[in-house]
Write a protein that holds these residues in place. Sequence first.
Motif, PDB file in Angstrom:
ATOM      1  N   VAL A  36      -2.356   5.772 -16.070  1.00 26.94           N
ATOM      2  CA  VAL A  36      -3.390   4.919 -15.480  1.00 26.94           C
ATOM      3  C   VAL A  36      -4.770   5.183 -16.071  1.00 26.94           C
ATOM      4  N   CYS A  37      -4.916   6.266 -16.839  1.00 29.14           N
ATOM      5  CA  CYS A  37      -6.211   6.550 -17.456  1.00 29.14           C
ATOM      6  C   CYS A  37      -6.390   5.805 -18.776  1.00 29.14           C
ATOM      7  N   ASP A  38      -5.304   5.232 -19.326  1.00 33.00           N
ATOM      8  CA  ASP A  38      -5.421   4.470 -20.573  1.00 33.00           C
ATOM      9  C   ASP A  38      -6.280   3.231 -20.339  1.00 33.00           C
ATOM     10  N   HIS A  39      -7.013   2.825 -21.359  1.00 33.35           N
ATOM     11  CA  HIS A  39      -7.864   1.639 -21.243  1.00 33.35           C
ATOM     12  C   HIS A  39      -7.032   0.410 -20.927  1.00 33.35           C
ATOM     13  N   GLY A  40      -7.579  -0.490 -20.148  1.00 35.27           N
ATOM     14  CA  GLY A  40      -6.887  -1.696 -19.721  1.00 35.27           C
ATOM     15  C   GLY A  40      -6.762  -1.693 -18.205  1.00 35.27           C
ATOM     16  N   TYR A  41      -6.055  -2.658 -17.695  1.00 32.26           N
ATOM     17  CA  TYR A  41      -5.872  -2.733 -16.249  1.00 32.26           C
ATOM     18  C   TYR A  41      -5.069  -1.527 -15.790  1.00 32.26           C
ATOM     19  N   THR A  42      -5.528  -0.877 -14.732  1.00 29.62           N
ATOM     20  CA  THR A  42      -4.872   0.354 -14.304  1.00 29.62           C
ATOM     21  C   THR A  42      -3.857   0.142 -13.192  1.00 29.62           C
ATOM     22  N   HIS A  43      -4.133  -0.767 -12.252  1.00 27.63           N
ATOM     23  CA  HIS A  43      -3.188  -0.973 -11.162  1.00 27.63           C
ATOM     24  C   HIS A  43      -3.544  -2.226 -10.368  1.00 27.63           C
ATOM     25  N   LEU A  44      -2.602  -2.632  -9.526  1.00 30.18           N
ATOM     26  CA  LEU A  44      -2.750  -3.749  -8.611  1.00 30.18           C
ATOM     27  C   LEU A  44      -2.627  -3.169  -7.205  1.00 30.18           C
ATOM     28  N   ALA A  45      -3.608  -3.404  -6.357  1.00 26.90           N
ATOM     29  CA  ALA A  45      -3.616  -2.799  -5.017  1.00 26.90           C
ATOM     30  C   ALA A  45      -3.309  -3.826  -3.932  1.00 26.90           C
ATOM     31  N   PHE A  46      -2.480  -3.414  -2.990  1.00 26.30           N
ATOM     32  CA  PHE A  46      -2.131  -4.223  -1.826  1.00 26.30           C
ATOM     33  C   PHE A  46      -2.602  -3.516  -0.572  1.00 26.30           C
ATOM     34  N   GLU A  47      -3.319  -4.236   0.281  1.00 24.49           N
ATOM     35  CA  GLU A  47      -3.697  -3.669   1.569  1.00 24.49           C
ATOM     36  C   GLU A  47      -2.570  -3.947   2.549  1.00 24.49           C
ATOM     37  N   VAL A  48      -2.179  -2.927   3.301  1.00 27.04           N
ATOM     38  CA  VAL A  48      -1.086  -3.046   4.270  1.00 27.04           C
ATOM     39  C   VAL A  48      -1.574  -2.625   5.646  1.00 27.04           C
ATOM     40  N   GLU A  49      -0.863  -3.063   6.675  1.00 27.41           N
ATOM     41  CA  GLU A  49      -1.245  -2.698   8.041  1.00 27.41           C
ATOM     42  C   GLU A  49      -0.825  -1.279   8.384  1.00 27.41           C
ATOM     43  N   ASP A  50       0.372  -0.873   7.971  1.00 28.85           N
ATOM     44  CA  ASP A  50       0.884   0.463   8.269  1.00 28.85           C
ATOM     45  C   ASP A  50       1.424   1.058   6.974  1.00 28.85           C
ATOM     46  N   ILE A  51       0.703   1.997   6.410  1.00 33.87           N
ATOM     47  CA  ILE A  51       1.056   2.520   5.096  1.00 33.87           C
ATOM     48  C   ILE A  51       2.384   3.275   5.098  1.00 33.87           C
ATOM     49  N   GLN A  52       2.698   3.957   6.185  1.00 32.50           N
ATOM     50  CA  GLN A  52       3.961   4.707   6.226  1.00 32.50           C
ATOM     51  C   GLN A  52       5.158   3.763   6.218  1.00 32.50           C
ATOM     52  N   VAL A  53       5.069   2.678   6.974  1.00 30.55           N
ATOM     53  CA  VAL A  53       6.144   1.677   6.996  1.00 30.55           C
ATOM     54  C   VAL A  53       6.273   1.034   5.617  1.00 30.55           C
ATOM     55  N   ALA A  54       5.145   0.644   5.026  1.00 31.61           N
ATOM     56  CA  ALA A  54       5.163   0.008   3.703  1.00 31.61           C
ATOM     57  C   ALA A  54       5.711   0.967   2.646  1.00 31.61           C
ATOM     58  N   TYR A  55       5.307   2.223   2.706  1.00 32.34           N
ATOM     59  CA  TYR A  55       5.758   3.235   1.748  1.00 32.34           C
ATOM     60  C   TYR A  55       7.286   3.358   1.772  1.00 32.34           C
ATOM     61  N   GLN A  56       7.858   3.501   2.962  1.00 34.43           N
ATOM     62  CA  GLN A  56       9.310   3.650   3.092  1.00 34.43           C
ATOM     63  C   GLN A  56      10.039   2.383   2.652  1.00 34.43           C
ATOM     64  N   PHE A  57       9.532   1.231   3.083  1.00 36.17           N
ATOM     65  CA  PHE A  57      10.173  -0.042   2.747  1.00 36.17           C
ATOM     66  C   PHE A  57      10.179  -0.261   1.234  1.00 36.17           C
ATOM     67  N   LEU A  58       9.035  -0.032   0.601  1.00 32.00           N
ATOM     68  CA  LEU A  58       8.934  -0.277  -0.833  1.00 32.00           C
ATOM     69  C   LEU A  58       9.694   0.767  -1.651  1.00 32.00           C
ATOM     70  N   ALA A  59       9.809   1.983  -1.147  1.00 34.24           N
ATOM     71  CA  ALA A  59      10.638   2.985  -1.822  1.00 34.24           C
ATOM     72  C   ALA A  59      12.087   2.498  -1.856  1.00 34.24           C
ATOM     73  N   ALA A  60      12.550   1.955  -0.741  1.00 34.65           N
ATOM     74  CA  ALA A  60      13.910   1.421  -0.682  1.00 34.65           C
ATOM     75  C   ALA A  60      14.066   0.188  -1.571  1.00 34.65           C
ATOM     76  N   ALA A  61      12.944  -0.504  -1.842  1.00 35.29           N
ATOM     77  CA  ALA A  61      12.973  -1.715  -2.666  1.00 35.29           C
ATOM     78  C   ALA A  61      12.836  -1.412  -4.155  1.00 35.29           C
ATOM     79  N   GLY A  62      12.743  -0.140  -4.521  1.00 26.47           N
ATOM     80  CA  GLY A  62      12.715   0.205  -5.937  1.00 26.47           C
ATOM     81  C   GLY A  62      11.402   0.749  -6.460  1.00 26.47           C
ATOM     82  N   VAL A  63      10.395   0.916  -5.605  1.00 26.91           N
ATOM     83  CA  VAL A  63       9.136   1.493  -6.082  1.00 26.91           C
ATOM     84  C   VAL A  63       9.315   2.998  -6.255  1.00 26.91           C
ATOM     85  N   ASN A  64       8.901   3.493  -7.409  1.00 23.86           N
ATOM     86  CA  ASN A  64       8.914   4.921  -7.676  1.00 23.86           C
ATOM     87  C   ASN A  64       7.498   5.424  -7.406  1.00 23.86           C
ATOM     88  N   TRP A  65       7.296   6.072  -6.271  1.00 23.82           N
ATOM     89  CA  TRP A  65       5.956   6.518  -5.862  1.00 23.82           C
ATOM     90  C   TRP A  65       5.548   7.771  -6.623  1.00 23.82           C
TER      91      TRP A  65
END
Length: 156
Positions: A85-114
Amino acid sequence: MFHFKGIHHIAISVPSLAEAKSFYVDKLGLTVADESPIPASEEGDNVTGLKNADCDVMMLNAGNLFLEVFEFHSPKPNTQPNRPVCDHGYTHLAFEVEDIQVAYQFLAAAGVNWHHTPVEAGDDYLMTYGRDPFGNVIEIQQLKGGLPYSFEKLSF
């Protein structure tokens, strides 16, 4: 001087539009605003700076902006699954969520490598980075209201 209206979209390139739809629409809940092929053309090559650019594109409604997703068939794209993420260019896309713990678990199950579990970044700002199934860095964040960078500070 010109009138700046705001950020309309962020664009990413993925190896499969179908897989991107499965993740961003079926898992994250964004909605498809438009889908279309963009065949190779001189005009397309001039705009992109590529040769024989041929792709399919999908524009997703993310609530406060659009996410444009490209699947290039030509030229053959390079993959950068571990681009720091320190390389020049776009570093990330951010999503605001209501409950980060719920989103974290759900997205981990959906294939996100945290990269890490959610952390407190100050001022009740909870966040973490991870990679979508295509290696693009995403962030989820949970903010308390009233922060200078909260959604309610934006003028929609």
